[in-house]
Design a protein around this motif. Structure first.
Motif, PDB file in Angstrom:
ATOM      1  N   LYS A 340       0.829  -1.204   0.000  1.00 18.66           N
ATOM      2  CA  LYS A 340       0.000   0.000   0.000  1.00 18.66           C
ATOM      3  C   LYS A 340       0.868   1.261   0.000  1.00 18.66           C
ATOM      4  O   LYS A 340       0.548   2.248  -0.682  1.00 18.66           O
ATOM      5  N   SER A 341       1.979   1.235   0.730  1.00 17.32           N
ATOM      6  CA  SER A 341       2.850   2.415   0.743  1.00 17.32           C
ATOM      7  C   SER A 341       3.451   2.669  -0.636  1.00 17.32           C
ATOM      8  O   SER A 341       3.605   3.823  -1.034  1.00 17.32           O
ATOM      9  N   LEU A 342       3.780   1.612  -1.353  1.00 14.90           N
ATOM     10  CA  LEU A 342       4.359   1.769  -2.690  1.00 14.90           C
ATOM     11  C   LEU A 342       3.326   2.250  -3.708  1.00 14.90           C
ATOM     12  O   LEU A 342       3.657   2.968  -4.653  1.00 14.90           O
ATOM     13  N   LYS A 343       2.083   1.849  -3.503  1.00 13.52           N
ATOM     14  CA  LYS A 343       1.019   2.204  -4.449  1.00 13.52           C
ATOM     15  C   LYS A 343       0.316   3.511  -4.080  1.00 13.52           C
ATOM     16  O   LYS A 343       0.038   4.345  -4.944  1.00 13.52           O
ATOM     17  N   ASP A 344      -0.013   3.664  -2.781  1.00 11.48           N
ATOM     18  CA  ASP A 344      -0.856   4.778  -2.351  1.00 11.48           C
ATOM     19  C   ASP A 344      -0.112   5.817  -1.522  1.00 11.48           C
ATOM     20  O   ASP A 344      -0.688   6.809  -1.107  1.00 11.48           O
ATOM     21  N   ILE A 345       1.142   5.579  -1.210  1.00  6.12           N
ATOM     22  CA  ILE A 345       2.050   6.467  -0.471  1.00  6.12           C
ATOM     23  C   ILE A 345       1.759   6.427   1.035  1.00  6.12           C
ATOM     24  O   ILE A 345       2.602   5.987   1.808  1.00  6.12           O
ATOM     25  N   PHE A 346       0.600   6.892   1.451  1.00 11.84           N
ATOM     26  CA  PHE A 346       0.275   6.823   2.873  1.00 11.84           C
ATOM     27  C   PHE A 346      -0.438   5.509   3.172  1.00 11.84           C
ATOM     28  O   PHE A 346      -1.476   5.206   2.574  1.00 11.84           O
ATOM     29  N   VAL A 347       0.094   4.729   4.098  1.00 12.79           N
ATOM     30  CA  VAL A 347      -0.609   3.547   4.567  1.00 12.79           C
ATOM     31  C   VAL A 347      -1.814   3.985   5.385  1.00 12.79           C
ATOM     32  O   VAL A 347      -2.921   3.447   5.240  1.00 12.79           O
ATOM     33  N   TYR A 348      -1.595   4.986   6.227  1.00  5.34           N
ATOM     34  CA  TYR A 348      -2.687   5.527   7.040  1.00  5.34           C
ATOM     35  C   TYR A 348      -3.206   6.785   6.350  1.00  5.34           C
ATOM     36  O   TYR A 348      -2.676   7.884   6.525  1.00  5.34           O
ATOM     37  N   ASP A 349      -4.247   6.567   5.551  1.00  2.00           N
ATOM     38  CA  ASP A 349      -4.800   7.628   4.710  1.00  2.00           C
ATOM     39  C   ASP A 349      -6.273   7.874   5.052  1.00  2.00           C
ATOM     40  O   ASP A 349      -7.107   8.054   4.186  1.00  2.00           O
ATOM     41  N   GLY A 350      -6.536   7.868   6.353  1.00  2.00           N
ATOM     42  CA  GLY A 350      -7.898   8.033   6.822  1.00  2.00           C
ATOM     43  C   GLY A 350      -8.423   6.786   7.515  1.00  2.00           C
ATOM     44  O   GLY A 350      -9.577   6.763   7.965  1.00  2.00           O
ATOM     45  N   VAL A 351      -7.574   5.766   7.659  1.00  2.00           N
ATOM     46  CA  VAL A 351      -7.973   4.530   8.325  1.00  2.00           C
ATOM     47  C   VAL A 351      -7.529   4.559   9.795  1.00  2.00           C
ATOM     48  O   VAL A 351      -6.708   5.379  10.196  1.00  2.00           O
ATOM     49  N   TYR A 352      -8.072   3.630  10.570  1.00  2.00           N
ATOM     50  CA  TYR A 352      -7.811   3.600  12.005  1.00  2.00           C
ATOM     51  C   TYR A 352      -6.381   3.162  12.299  1.00  2.00           C
ATOM     52  O   TYR A 352      -5.887   2.178  11.742  1.00  2.00           O
ATOM     53  N   SER A 353      -5.726   3.889  13.201  1.00  7.37           N
ATOM     54  CA  SER A 353      -4.372   3.562  13.653  1.00  7.37           C
ATOM     55  C   SER A 353      -4.441   3.008  15.059  1.00  7.37           C
ATOM     56  O   SER A 353      -4.907   3.690  15.989  1.00  7.37           O
ATOM     57  N   LYS A 354      -3.948   1.785  15.225  1.00  2.57           N
ATOM     58  CA  LYS A 354      -3.911   1.162  16.543  1.00  2.57           C
ATOM     59  C   LYS A 354      -3.002   1.956  17.482  1.00  2.57           C
ATOM     60  O   LYS A 354      -3.324   2.152  18.657  1.00  2.57           O
ATOM     61  N   TYR A 355      -1.887   2.420  16.962  1.00  3.62           N
ATOM     62  CA  TYR A 355      -0.928   3.171  17.775  1.00  3.62           C
ATOM     63  C   TYR A 355      -1.514   4.493  18.253  1.00  3.62           C
ATOM     64  O   TYR A 355      -1.400   4.874  19.427  1.00  3.62           O
ATOM     65  N   ARG A 356      -2.172   5.210  17.348  1.00  8.09           N
ATOM     66  CA  ARG A 356      -2.715   6.538  17.685  1.00  8.09           C
ATOM     67  C   ARG A 356      -4.096   6.466  18.335  1.00  8.09           C
ATOM     68  O   ARG A 356      -4.586   7.456  18.863  1.00  8.09           O
ATOM     69  N   LYS A 357      -4.739   5.299  18.200  1.00  6.35           N
ATOM     70  CA  LYS A 357      -6.090   5.087  18.731  1.00  6.35           C
ATOM     71  C   LYS A 357      -7.111   6.050  18.114  1.00  6.35           C
ATOM     72  O   LYS A 357      -8.027   6.561  18.782  1.00  6.35           O
ATOM     73  N   ARG A 358      -6.949   6.278  16.833  1.00  6.10           N
ATOM     74  CA  ARG A 358      -7.868   7.138  16.074  1.00  6.10           C
ATOM     75  C   ARG A 358      -7.573   6.977  14.595  1.00  6.10           C
ATOM     76  O   ARG A 358      -6.568   6.362  14.199  1.00  6.10           O
ATOM     77  N   ARG A 359      -8.451   7.513  13.767  1.00  6.81           N
ATOM     78  CA  ARG A 359      -8.164   7.557  12.332  1.00  6.81           C
ATOM     79  C   ARG A 359      -7.042   8.552  12.072  1.00  6.81           C
ATOM     80  O   ARG A 359      -6.932   9.561  12.769  1.00  6.81           O
ATOM     81  N   HIS A 360      -6.261   8.262  11.045  1.00  8.42           N
ATOM     82  CA  HIS A 360      -5.099   9.115  10.789  1.00  8.42           C
ATOM     83  C   HIS A 360      -4.902   9.292   9.290  1.00  8.42           C
ATOM     84  O   HIS A 360      -4.989   8.330   8.515  1.00  8.42           O
ATOM     85  N   GLY A 361      -4.620  10.544   8.871  1.00  6.02           N
ATOM     86  CA  GLY A 361      -4.231  10.826   7.498  1.00  6.02           C
ATOM     87  C   GLY A 361      -5.399  11.000   6.543  1.00  6.02           C
ATOM     88  O   GLY A 361      -6.578  10.932   6.918  1.00  6.02           O
ATOM     89  N   ARG A 362      -5.046  11.240   5.298  1.00  8.65           N
ATOM     90  CA  ARG A 362      -6.027  11.327   4.213  1.00  8.65           C
ATOM     91  C   ARG A 362      -5.347  10.859   2.936  1.00  8.65           C
ATOM     92  O   ARG A 362      -4.113  10.861   2.830  1.00  8.65           O
ATOM     93  N   PRO A 363      -6.103  10.439   1.922  1.00  2.96           N
ATOM     94  CA  PRO A 363      -5.497   9.866   0.712  1.00  2.96           C
ATOM     95  C   PRO A 363      -4.693  10.895  -0.089  1.00  2.96           C
ATOM     96  O   PRO A 363      -4.978  12.097  -0.075  1.00  2.96           O
ATOM     97  N   VAL A 364      -3.689  10.379  -0.777  1.00  2.00           N
ATOM     98  CA  VAL A 364      -2.918  11.178  -1.727  1.00  2.00           C
ATOM     99  C   VAL A 364      -3.554  10.978  -3.100  1.00  2.00           C
ATOM    100  O   VAL A 364      -3.591   9.857  -3.613  1.00  2.00           O
ATOM    101  N   ILE A 365      -4.051  12.039  -3.679  1.00  5.86           N
ATOM    102  CA  ILE A 365      -4.738  11.954  -4.969  1.00  5.86           C
ATOM    103  C   ILE A 365      -4.106  12.952  -5.932  1.00  5.86           C
ATOM    104  O   ILE A 365      -4.009  14.146  -5.634  1.00  5.86           O
ATOM    105  N   GLY A 366      -3.665  12.457  -7.075  1.00  7.02           N
ATOM    106  CA  GLY A 366      -3.197  13.335  -8.133  1.00  7.02           C
ATOM    107  C   GLY A 366      -1.831  13.944  -7.925  1.00  7.02           C
ATOM    108  O   GLY A 366      -1.488  14.925  -8.591  1.00  7.02           O
ATOM    109  N   LEU A 367      -1.046  13.383  -7.013  1.00 10.30           N
ATOM    110  CA  LEU A 367       0.302  13.906  -6.775  1.00 10.30           C
ATOM    111  C   LEU A 367       1.336  12.872  -7.173  1.00 10.30           C
ATOM    112  O   LEU A 367       1.183  11.680  -6.906  1.00 10.30           O
ATOM    113  N   SER A 368       2.418  13.314  -7.785  1.00 10.06           N
ATOM    114  CA  SER A 368       3.516  12.425  -8.136  1.00 10.06           C
ATOM    115  C   SER A 368       4.205  11.910  -6.884  1.00 10.06           C
ATOM    116  O   SER A 368       4.338  12.618  -5.881  1.00 10.06           O
TER     117      SER A 368
END
Length: 584
Positions: A340-368
């Motif tokens: 996922k990191s190789l394809k979408d860059i952010f693994v945590y792109d709005g999904v739940y993080s066990k470490y942070r105990k909350r959702r984290h990040g947002r998707p990378v769209i349209g950026l090199s």
């Protein structure tokens, strides 16, 4: 003759002391500015500011030279006296960069700018395009990583001072190497910071890991922002740096309509046009927010790139599986996270993080993917381990070669950390020299306590304040061409030259990256245009299809075989197949 300018809204009267004489300053104006024109002084003269009835002369917050340390008087420095040889220099683009992170104090035995110059041709031969220098602003003590700077406009004397830095940058450009500087705009160091005597540079409305936050949004923040923007422009204009890396921008507490990063980005663009040189800004951020590197025109902050921590964490936890219960690594550890990191860059792109105990990040769209810096080692990921052990020390040479292969064929802009290219035997440990004895004791005790919580014997944890910790961290250049060090250097050199010559590997469009993988057997095939990357991290050999017209151009171990339309890789092995036309 010299004109002194000072932002100091806090004192009621200010004088500049120079040559043992006091010269009253005019002011303050409505913005808190003071001025004085002194006819009898010039470059080389020492000075300080006397505030109200305090007889002590304090250093200039914008001092260009602190030859006697951060507590001493400032010295007038002529930025225009140095004779540059790089008038026609135009740095290479960041999109095709190979970045090399360097700590001047440990890069060579002498630990100076001048001694670093002697190794530049080795970096050129390796294929490096950009050197990223860890912070060089003046800080208290005679050694450190540089992130506790307090005289941000002055170059630390520990490495040779301002003239030596200019010689280093000039030599880099003469060798064809661009130079980036790591700067710290999220806090001042704990010792030698006198800005509070002059004005509200920090605010207790927000708290960072280092204490009060930089004042980017409250009363007086116009001049604070001007201080940091002017600092950034000085490094690029007067010291000819090709760009900056901004430390931990997630600790910038700024709710202004115009965020500090957006302001800085706009001013750097103007400077680039004025100077006629390409200038870049790279951010370190753990927000997983693509707005950091989104252009200002698209309502982003306009940074050119940012470090990609998710990629590092995903890759490291596949290579080393014994990191359970150790903070952010708990969010990683499976091959699908690496994919996922190789394809979408952010693994945590709005999904739940066990470490942070909350959702984290947002998707990378349209950026090199070129907006993201990929690495498996850097100063943090090595130095912030308990003993500063490097990747090869932890996982062995074969897996370290695989890691290098994945980093240097990934869609990201790759970065390597000093010594990584030859599997340095020396560690890179956390070291400091706090002059305050109580603070030194607290740092040493805190380091032991931090890692004791993870099961480390505190007797094995190096004392940051011990000079031997610093000396142990210096690279040993005598080993570069010996044994497995030479093998690793050859491997890095080959990978870098393959990447730089390959249109497919220089394509930052992640839509052109296709990946298939087998999580149980731990193998992965990444197809990037006309290049196929084969990785086997499993415990048994793996076979892969070899399409017609593809040839083997790199292998991490000689046991890789091609028989007919099949490639066979033993465990912990990496290979590259290509159908691109071979470079001449």
């Amino acid at each position: 003759m010299h004109e002194f300018k000072l932002w100091a809204p806090r004192p009621n009267k200010v004088s500049v002391q120079i040559c043992n004489q006091l010269h009253p300053m005019e002011g303050p104006d409505e913005h808190g500015m003071w001025h004085a024109l002194v006819e009898t002084c010039g470059p080389g003269d020492d000075y300080g500011f006397v505030l109200d009835d305090d007889p002590q002369a304090w250093p200039d917050p914008r001092s260009k030279w602190q030859p006697n340390g951060v507590h001493g008087l400032s010295r007038i420095y002529d930025q225009k006296a140095f004779h540059w040889r790089d008038q026609f220099w135009q740095g290479p683009p960041l999109t095709g960069a190979i970045i090399y992170e360097m700590h001047i104090g440990t890069f060579t035995k002498d630990g100076t700018f001048d001694s670093a110059i002697t190794k530049l041709h080795e970096l050129q031969a390796l294929g490096v395009t950009h050197i990223e220098v860890m912070p060089v602003a003046a800080y208290a003590g005679d050694r450190g990583w540089g992130y506790d700077g307090v005289a941000l406009f002055a170059v630390t004397e520990n490495y040779g001072g301002p003239e030596a830095l200019k010689r280093f940058v000039d030599a880099c450009h003469d060798t064809g190497l661009a130079v980036l500087l790591d700067v710290v705009y999220n806090h001042f160091g704990p010792v030698g910071n006198y800005t509070g005597k002059y004005g509200p540079y920090v605010t207790n409305r927000h708290i960072t890991p280092w204490g009060d936050a930089i004042n980017f949004e409250e009363a007086g923040s116009d001049e604070v922002r001007r201080f940091f923007c002017d600092n950034a422009l000085m490094w690029m204009r007067d010291f000819h740096f090709d760009g900056l890396r901004l430390d931990a921008v997630h600790e910038f507490m700024d709710r202004s309509a115009l965020h500090f990063m957006e302001q800085l980005s706009a001013e750097v663009d103007v400077a680039s046009a004025t100077l006629g040189r390409r200038l870049v800004l790279i951010a370190e951020s753990d927000l997983n927010d693509p707005r950091i590197v989104t252009p200002r025109e698209a309502r982003g902050y306009g940074m050119d790139a940012q470090w990609s921590d998710d990629f590092h964490h995903a890759l490291f936890t596949i290579l080393h599986c014994d990191e359970g219960g150790k903070g952010y690594y708990d969010d990683f550890g499976s091959l699908d996270k690496l994919v996922k990191s190789l394809k979408d860059i952010f693994v945590y792109d709005g999904v739940y993080s066990k470490y942070r105990k909350r959702r984290h990040g947002r998707p990378v769209i349209g950026l090199s993917a070129h907006h993201f810096i990929g690495f498996i080692q850097n100063h943090d990921q090595v130095g912030n381990r308990a003993t500063g052990d490097r990747l090869e020390h932890i996982i062995g040479l074969d897996k370290a070669k695989v890691a290098a292969g994945i980093v240097l064929t990934s869609p990201f802009t790759p970065m390597i950390f000093q010594g990584e290219e030859f599997a340095a035997s020396t560690p890179f440990q956390y070291f400091a020299d706090h002059e305050d004895e109580e603070m030194a004791k607290l740092v040493s005790a805190g380091r032991k306590k931090e890692f004791a919580a993870f099961g480390w014997d505190d007797g094995l944890i190096p004392d940051p304040e011990d000079r031997e910790t610093f000396l142990r961290s210096k690279l040993n250049w005598d080993e570069v061409h010996q044994d497995y060090h030479a093998d690793m250097l050859d491997w890095f050199t080959k990978l870098i030259h393959i990447r730089r010559a390959s249109p497919s590997l220089n394509d930052g469009d992640t839509a052109h990256t296709q990946i298939i993988f087998e999580p149980e057997d731990k193998w992965l095939v990444m197809e990037r245009g006309q290049v196929k990357v084969l990785t086997n991290l499993g415990s048994k050999p793996a076979e892969f299809d070899v399409p017609s017209g593809y040839r083997l151009i790199a292998q991490s171990r000689p046991e890789v075989t091609i028989e007919g339309e099949k490639a066979k890789l033993p465990p912990n092995t990496f290979a590259i197949l290509s159908s691109e036309e071979a470079p001449e």
